[in-house]
Design an enzyme around this catalytic site. Structure first.
Site, short mmCIF file in Angstrom:
data_model
loop_
_atom_site.label_atom_id
_atom_site.label_comp_id
_atom_site.label_asym_id
_atom_site.label_seq_id
_atom_site.Cartn_x
_atom_site.Cartn_y
_atom_site.Cartn_z
CD GLU A 51 -50.27 -1.71 49.50
OE1 GLU A 51 -49.62 -1.42 48.48
OE2 GLU A 51 -50.60 -0.87 50.36
CG ASP A 76 -42.57 -3.58 52.69
OD1 ASP A 76 -43.06 -3.34 51.57
OD2 ASP A 76 -41.36 -3.85 52.85
CG ASP A 125 -38.24 -8.53 43.27
OD1 ASP A 125 -38.23 -8.95 42.09
OD2 ASP A 125 -37.21 -8.41 43.95
CG ASP A 159 -43.95 -3.27 35.77
OD1 ASP A 159 -44.01 -3.69 36.95
OD2 ASP A 159 -42.88 -3.20 35.13
#
Length: 247
Positions: A51, A76, A125, A159
């Site tokens: 991920e 991350d 982002d 989204d």
């Protein structure tokens, strides 16, 4: 920097499932575990799912809870966020979960060719003004191809409709990817895999409360001889497209 963040950074160093490597040690160089994550970290050769931009590792943890036959690694650069995911994995004894703190630009320093079976990119982002920084920009896709096995699947959940459309356009014009599924409103059409609907991140819950449609893309590096993408369910006939769904 707040005291709580400093405490988390200190605690991160004690987590056996969190790998933090200085930039200088992987910039243009291979990480010591490159090609060895399966046996050295997890003690098996099960497929590995990444991920990217995992934040607190919500998707990594949720997928791992439902599937102990694959290994999951969240990646991350934000150490304070990774603290939450790594700590939860240890508390729940999810031994097939690990986390890496690094920039995504360096991801190909960590994995060998064919070492990874799937990638999830959830609510990244969208970088509206910096196309080259999008995690699905060609320069990132080229890095992923260096370590993805044939038939590996990449999932994008967002989204942001412009990011969805941008990624789809890139995938459709590249001969090294196969677009498997595209949906611009997954909760309206409900034609995506169950795991796409069942797992919701903090940001996804927020976007849903705001009434924003959630989009999804699934594409692969090609199909292996078995006809199923490695590290994932049997591939649907390309392309399962929401545009064909009556509105």
């Amino acid at each position: 920097m707040g005291k709580d963040k400093l405490r988390r950074f200190r605690e991160n160093k004690s987590f056996a499932n969190l790998y933090e490597t200085p930039f200088s040690q992987v910039h243009g160089k291979d990480h010591p575990l490159k090609g060895l994550w399966g046996m050295e970290v997890f003690g098996n050769n099960n497929p590995i799912t990444l991920e990217l931009g995992c934040g607190k590792g919500e998707y990594t943890l949720a997928l791992a809870r439902g599937d102990r036959l694959q290994n999951y690694i969240g990646v991350d650069i934000k150490g304070a966020r990774l603290w939450r995911g790594a700590k939860t994995a240890l508390e729940e004894k999810l031994e097939h979960v690990a986390f890496i703190r690094t920039r995504i630009e360096l991801i190909d320093s960590f994995f060998a060719p064919g070492e990874v079976s799937a990638i999830w990119i959830t609510f990244p982002d969208p970088q509206p003004r910096k196309e080259n920084k999008r995690l699905t920009a060609p320069r990132f896709l080229e890095r992923y191809l260096k370590f993805l096995r044939p038939g590996a699947v990449i999932h994008l959940k967002t989204d942001n409709r412009p990011l969805h459309d941008y990624t789809r356009e890139i995938v459709e014009r590249r001969p090294d990817f196969i677009l498997l599924q595209a949906d611009t409103d997954i909760y309206r059409h409900r034609k995506v895999p169950d795991m796409v609907l069942e797992v919701k991140t903090f940001y996804e819950e927020m976007f849903l409360r705001e009434g924003k449609p959630i989009t999804y893309l699934q594409f692969s590096t090609g199909l292996p001889a078995t006809g199923s993408p490695a590290g994932g369910p049997a591939a649907p006939e390309p392309v399962a497209d929401d545009d064909a769904v009556p509105r």
